[in-house]
Motif scaffolding. Structure first.
Motif, PDB file in Angstrom:
ATOM      1  N   SER A 134      -9.456  22.528  68.644  1.00 55.98           N
ATOM      2  CA  SER A 134      -8.709  22.874  67.435  1.00 55.98           C
ATOM      3  C   SER A 134      -7.206  22.858  67.635  1.00 55.98           C
ATOM      4  O   SER A 134      -6.450  23.242  66.749  1.00 55.98           O
ATOM      5  N   GLY A 135      -6.768  22.417  68.803  1.00 57.62           N
ATOM      6  CA  GLY A 135      -5.346  22.411  69.093  1.00 57.62           C
ATOM      7  C   GLY A 135      -4.809  23.764  69.496  1.00 57.62           C
ATOM      8  O   GLY A 135      -3.603  23.990  69.451  1.00 57.62           O
ATOM      9  N   ASP A 141     -10.548  28.125  76.997  1.00 55.23           N
ATOM     10  CA  ASP A 141     -11.727  27.270  77.013  1.00 55.23           C
ATOM     11  C   ASP A 141     -12.548  27.490  78.277  1.00 55.23           C
ATOM     12  O   ASP A 141     -12.033  27.969  79.287  1.00 55.23           O
ATOM     13  N   TRP A 142     -13.821  27.130  78.198  1.00 55.02           N
ATOM     14  CA  TRP A 142     -14.762  27.260  79.314  1.00 55.02           C
ATOM     15  C   TRP A 142     -14.924  28.728  79.729  1.00 55.02           C
ATOM     16  O   TRP A 142     -15.128  29.031  80.890  1.00 55.02           O
ATOM     17  N   THR A 143     -14.832  29.621  78.735  1.00 50.37           N
ATOM     18  CA  THR A 143     -15.152  31.032  78.956  1.00 50.37           C
ATOM     19  C   THR A 143     -16.610  31.202  78.550  1.00 50.37           C
ATOM     20  O   THR A 143     -16.922  31.464  77.390  1.00 50.37           O
ATOM     21  N   LEU A 144     -17.526  31.038  79.474  1.00 50.33           N
ATOM     22  CA  LEU A 144     -18.928  30.835  79.151  1.00 50.33           C
ATOM     23  C   LEU A 144     -19.560  31.995  78.398  1.00 50.33           C
ATOM     24  O   LEU A 144     -20.415  31.787  77.527  1.00 50.33           O
ATOM     25  N   SER A 323      -3.804   9.379  72.470  1.00 48.09           N
ATOM     26  CA  SER A 323      -3.948   9.680  71.043  1.00 48.09           C
ATOM     27  C   SER A 323      -5.088  10.640  70.736  1.00 48.09           C
ATOM     28  O   SER A 323      -5.228  11.093  69.591  1.00 48.09           O
ATOM     29  N   GLU A 324      -5.906  10.974  71.728  1.00 48.01           N
ATOM     30  CA  GLU A 324      -6.997  11.918  71.506  1.00 48.01           C
ATOM     31  C   GLU A 324      -6.426  13.303  71.219  1.00 48.01           C
ATOM     32  O   GLU A 324      -5.669  13.857  72.014  1.00 48.01           O
ATOM     33  N   LYS A 325      -6.818  13.886  70.103  1.00 44.40           N
ATOM     34  CA  LYS A 325      -6.307  15.212  69.733  1.00 44.40           C
ATOM     35  C   LYS A 325      -6.766  16.272  70.717  1.00 44.40           C
ATOM     36  O   LYS A 325      -5.996  17.151  71.119  1.00 44.40           O
TER      37      LYS A 325
END
Length: 512
Positions: A134-135, A141-144, A323-325
Motif C-alpha cells: 500500500s506504499g 512487513d513480514w510481522t507474521l 516501476s513496480e509500486k
C-alpha cells in the motif's frame, strides 16, 4: 537437565517422532487465521532478556537487546505450531502450473516455471506485506503474528550461537560472507548476508512434531517429512549497498542489529582453536545498521516433482523493476529447480549437461536474462555448478538442492553432513574440472528424494547416533530445522559440560 536426560535427548529416544511417508496428504480441521502466534516458550532472538535467568547468555557482552528509548520494531518469534495437519487451501495458485511434466520444450518449461514461482510468491506475500503493497511502512512487513490471511511461523532456536543468532529488530540470522568482484576495475566488496525464513501452516505442523508447546523438543529418530503443500519462504538481505551493486537500487531496506558488515571473524585466545561464545560477543558486537533485500528463496513440497520438492530463487532486479509500486516486487525469478540434473556415473557435474545456457536442463529452469543483468556490474550472477540454480548469496560450486538434500538430524556429537565439499589435500572436491575426480560429484549431485537419508559415500563421515543408526536421519531438505536442533542440543550440553566456564560451539552448523 541431568546427564542421562541430556544423553537421551541427543540420542533421539527421549522423544522419538514418527513421521508420515513423503507422499502422504491429510485432511484435518483448518487452523484459524490471524494473530496470536507469537506467544510461546522459545527465545525471540539471541540475548532475549526473558531468558537471562536461565543462564543462556552467561558471561556474554550484551549487544542484541533493544536499547533504552528504542522506538523501532522488536522481533517476535511466531511459534504456535498446529496440533492438527491443516488442509490445503484453494489459493495454492502454483498448482495451475506444471514445469515437472516430462516432454516439455525448453520454452514451455520456462513458461511453466516462471508462472509457478510467481504463484508461490503471491501466496507467501498474502497478508505479510500490507505496508509495502500500500506504499506504507515496510519495516512492519513480514510481522507474521499479525497476518490476517494464514498462520505463518518461524523456526525456533536459531538464537543460541552468538555468531549467527537472530538479531532483535527483524529476527535476521547471520549467514555466510559473500565477496563480490566488480566488473569495473576488478575491486572486491566484502559483505555479509542476513536472513529470515517462514513456514506456512502445513509446514508449521511438521515443525510442531519437533518443537513442542512446552519448550521441550522431540528429536526425530527416523526420517521426517513435510506434508504435501508445505511452503517455505526466506528473505536474504545483504550489507552491500546500491552504490556498490546498482541492481539493488529501489529494493526494500531494513534496519537490523548486525555485526561487522564485512563479516566479523573472532580471533581466539592464544593456544585455542575456536573462540568461546563470550569472546564472540566481545569481538563481534551488534549495532543497528542498514541491509538491503538481495535474494528471496522459496520451497514447496509438491508430489509432482520427481524429488518431491521444488526450490526457487528470486533476486534483486531494482533497475529493471523500478516501476513496480510494491518494493517487494522489484525482484525477478532467477530460476526454479526440482532435481540436480544428476550426471551419469563417472561424469563430472561441471560438464553435464552440455551447454545448459543453450540447451537447457531437464530438472530446472534458469532465467539467463536475469543472470546477465546481475553480471553487468559484478560476478553476482554466478549461479551454481555448471549453471545449476544458486543465487548470489550461495556457493557457485553447489546448487539449491545439492545443499538442502544434506539436511539431517544432528548426531550425539551435534554433527551433521557438510552442505558441500570444496576439496582438500586428498582431492579437488565437488564441481571440479580435474578429469576423473568425480567422487564428490557422485555424492553432492546425486538424486535424493524427499524424506530420504543423505548418502555421503566415502566423502561424508557416517553419523554417530546414540541409537546406533548408521544412516543420516533426514529433516527432509530443511537446513534451518537441522540448525535449530544443533543449537538446542548445544544449549542442553553446555548446561552439563560448560555450566560455569567458557562455552564453545562444538556442533556443526550446516549453513555456516
Amino acid at each position: 537437565m541431568t546427564k542421562r536426560q541430556w544423553a537421551l535427548a541427543l540420542g533421539g529416544v527421549a522423544g522419538a517422532v514418527t513421521m508420515w511417508a513423503c507422499v502422504t496428504t491429510g485432511s484435518n480441521p483448518p487452523a484459524t487465521g490471524g494473530a496470536g502466534t507469537c506467544d510461546g516458550p522459545y527465545p525471540n532472538y539471541w540475548q532475549d532478556p526473558k531468558f537471562t535467568s536461565v543462564g543462556m547468555w552467561q558471561g556474554q557482552e550484551i549487544s542484541n537487546q533493544p536499547p533504552s528509548g528504542w522506538t523501532g520494531p522488536v522481533f517476535r518469534l511466531s511459534q504456535q505450531y498446529p496440533a492438527e495437519l491443516p488442509p490445503q487451501t484453494p489459493d495454492e495458485g502454483w498448482k495451475q502450473f506444471n514445469p515437472f511434466k516430462e516432454g516439455l520444450s525448453q520454452e514451455e518449461m520456462q513458461k511453466q516455471a516462471y508462472g509457478y514461482a510467481w504463484a508461490v510468491m503471491r501466496y507467501i506475500q498474502a497478508g505479510n506485506i500490507s505496508g509495502g503493497a500500500s506504499g506504507g511502512d515496510i519495516s512492519k512487513d513480514w510481522t507474521l503474528c499479525n497476518n490476517p490471511v494464514r498462520r505463518w511461523v518461524h523456526i525456533p532456536y536459531q538464537t543460541y550461537d552468538p555468531s549467527s543468532g537472530r538479531e532483535f529488530i527483524h529476527g535476521l540470522t547471520r549467514e555466510a560472507p559473500v565477496t563480490f568482484t566488480l566488473t569495473n576495475g576488478g575491486s572486491q566488496i566484502k559483505t555479509t548476508v542476513w536472513a529470515v525464513g517462514f513456514y506456512n501452516p502445513r509446514a508449521a505442523y511438521a515443525l510442531g512434531q519437533v518443537w513442542k508447546p512446552d519448550g521441550n523438543p522431540q528429536i526425530p529418530s527416523s526420517n521426517m517429512a513435510f506434508p504435501e503443500g508445505a511452503v517455505i519462504g526466506k528473505l536474504l538481505f545483504t550489507t552491500a549497498t546500491p552504490e556498490q551493486l546498482p541492481i539493488l537500487t529501489n529494493l526494500p531496506t531494513w534496519q537490523a542489529n548486525i555485526s561487522d558488515p564485512s563479516f566479523c571473524n573472532c580471533k581466539p585466545a592464544a593456544g585455542e582453536q575456536t573462540c568461546s561464545f563470550q569472546e564472540i560477543s566481545q569481538q563481534c558486537p551488534r549495532t543497528p545498521g542498514e541491509v538491503t533485500l538481495m535474494q528471496f528463496d522459496i520451497a514447496v513440497r509438491d508430489s509432482r516433482s520427481p524429488t518431491g520438492w521444488a526450490y526457487g530463487t528470486f533476486v534483486a532486479d531494482g533497475q529493471a523493476k523500478a516501476s513496480e509500486k510494491n518494493p517487494w516486487d522489484r525482484i525477478s525469478p532467477l530460476g526454479l529447480m526440482w532435481g540436480n540434473d544428476t550426471p551419469p556415473s563417472g561424469t563430472l557435474a561441471i560438464s553435464y549437461p552440455a551447454d545448459p545456457r543453450t540447451n537447457g536442463f531437464t530438472q530446472e529452469a534458469v532465467f539467463f536474462d536475469v543472470v546477465d543483468r546481475w553480471n553487468v556490474a559484478s560476478n553476482g550472477g554466478h549461479l551454481g555448478c555448471n549453471s545449476r540454480l544458486n543465487g548470489p548469496a550461495d556457493n557457485a560450486r553447489s546448487s539449491c538442492l545439492s545443499c538442502h538434500m544434506t539436511a539431517s538430524v544432528p548426531d550425539k556429537d551435534r554433527n551433521v553432513p557438510a552442505i558441500f565439499d570444496l576439496g582438500d589435500s586428498t582431492g579437488p572436491g565437488q564441481c571440479a574440472p580435474a578429469p576423473g575426480e568425480v567422487t564428490a560429484d557422485d555424492v553432492y549431485f546425486a538424486t535424493t528424494n524427499c524424506s530420504a537419508s543423505f548418502q555421503g559415500g566415502s566423502i561424508v563421515p557416517p553419523p554417530q547416533y546414540a541409537s546406533g543408526a548408521s544412516q543420516w536421519i533426514s529433516t527432509d531438505f530443511s537446513l534451518q530445522l537441522s540448525i535449530s536442533m544443533v543449537q538446542w542440543m548445544e544449549w542442553q550440553a553446555d548446561q552439563v559440560q560448560e555450566a560455569t566456564g567458557p562455552r564453545v560451539m562444538q556442533g556443526e552448523l550446516p549453513a555456516r
